[in-house]
Design a protein around this motif. Structure first.
Motif, PDB file in Angstrom:
ATOM      1  N   VAL A 124       0.839  -1.199   0.000  1.00  0.00           N
ATOM      2  CA  VAL A 124       0.000   0.000   0.000  1.00  0.00           C
ATOM      3  C   VAL A 124       0.875   1.251   0.000  1.00  0.00           C
ATOM      4  CG1 VAL A 124      -1.692   1.325   1.340  1.00  0.00           C
ATOM      5  CG2 VAL A 124      -1.953  -1.159   1.100  1.00  0.00           C
ATOM      6  N   LYS A 128       1.064   4.351  -2.807  1.00  0.00           N
ATOM      7  CA  LYS A 128       0.898   5.753  -2.417  1.00  0.00           C
ATOM      8  C   LYS A 128       2.099   6.581  -2.854  1.00  0.00           C
ATOM      9  CE  LYS A 128      -2.230   5.356   1.542  1.00  0.00           C
ATOM     10  NZ  LYS A 128      -2.396   5.592   2.999  1.00  0.00           N
ATOM     11  N   GLN A 146      -8.399   5.054  -6.339  1.00  0.00           N
ATOM     12  CA  GLN A 146      -9.058   4.292  -5.285  1.00  0.00           C
ATOM     13  C   GLN A 146      -9.280   2.838  -5.704  1.00  0.00           C
ATOM     14  OE1 GLN A 146      -9.385   5.265  -2.194  1.00  0.00           O
ATOM     15  NE2 GLN A 146      -8.454   7.201  -2.817  1.00  0.00           N
ATOM     16  N   MET A 149      -6.012   1.247  -5.304  1.00  0.00           N
ATOM     17  CA  MET A 149      -5.740   1.021  -3.888  1.00  0.00           C
ATOM     18  C   MET A 149      -6.486  -0.220  -3.378  1.00  0.00           C
ATOM     19  SD  MET A 149      -4.082   1.886  -1.239  1.00  0.00           S
ATOM     20  CE  MET A 149      -3.385   3.457  -1.762  1.00  0.00           C
TER      21      MET A 149
END
Length: 253
Positions: A124, A128, A146, A149
């Motif tokens: 993750v 980012k 999103q 993600m």
């Protein structure tokens, strides 16, 4: 009339084998490319991705000049975008091994290859960090951060579960950067989508793991599999030895 041909595409490989004497490489590529486009028109995006991957497999070993032709590069970009955006696609090592994908390195589209590498083995935090440095890439290619993600959270969970028999829910929440109250929903999703095989022990707030999806299969994964097989063989030998001892006791009695 593609809708009339659609039910018979399962026979395509055997047809192509019969046509092999007259079917040139360019014809094969165009056939897979056209089928992929038609599948996309019909809203069958996962199928379109699979045929597009077959198209790219026919470029293995080709020259750099051919791989960098605009029509091939455009199809490569589409393949990567499909892999990133389609929820059902969680395997990236087979995409990254394609020569047409490798050919994007050193071009202005290299960021797409790097993003695939994040999905192959990143976390993750890696996604980012990539988005922070390459935010314009998401806008340029219509990629939803999103959605990306969500995929990396599931893949991170797969990495955590490899070789484990249980995982604390609080640890999962920490690694995928979700609240402890919502982490169960992510585990349920991971189970339903085949990322892990297991169940939730709500009383002890743990996930009991049977197996997990392998994001890549390289030397490390072969060594892991070898150790597991050796362990199973040892266990079976112990069982056989125990059964033999019990049989001898019964016969002696």
């Amino acid at each position: 009339m593609f809708d009339q041909v659609l039910p018979y595409l399962d026979y395509l490989e055997s047809w192509m084998a019969d046509w092999d004497a007259t079917l040139q490489m360019d014809d094969k590529r165009k056939l897979y490319s056209d089928i992929s486009k038609y599948m996309r028109t019909y809203g069958k995006k996962p199928e379109a991705f699979q045929y597009l991957k077959m198209y790219h497999s026919l470029f293995q070993g080709e020259s750099a000049d051919l791989l960098k032709k605009p029509e091939v590069a455009d199809q490569t970009i589409q393949l990567i975008k499909d892999a990133i955006t389609l929820p059902v696609i969680i395997q990236f090592d087979d995409v990254l091994m394609l020569d047409s994908v490798k050919a994007l390195k050193g071009t202005k589209q290299e960021g797409l290859v790097t993003l695939c590498e994040v999905f192959l083995s990143g976390t993750v935090d890696d996604l980012k960090e990539f988005q922070k440095k390459n935010g314009q890439l998401f806008d340029e290619h219509g990629l939803n951060f999103q959605d990306a993600m969500s995929k990396i959270r599931l893949l991170t969970l797969a990495t955590m579960a490899r070789g484990q028999s249980e995982l604390p829910l609080d640890e999962i929440a920490k690694q995928i950067q979700e609240s402890p109250s919502s982490v169960e929903a992510w585990v349920v999703r991971a189970i339903s989508e085949g990322v892990i095989d297991g169940r939730i022990d709500q009383l002890n707030r743990k996930v009991l793991v049977k197996s997990a999806f392998l994001r890549k299969f390289e030397k490390e994964e072969w060594n892991f599999l070898d150790s597991k097989l050796s362990q199973w063989i040892d266990n079976l030998e112990e069982v056989i030895k125990f059964l033999g001892e019990q049989k001898n006791k019964v016969e002696d009695a």
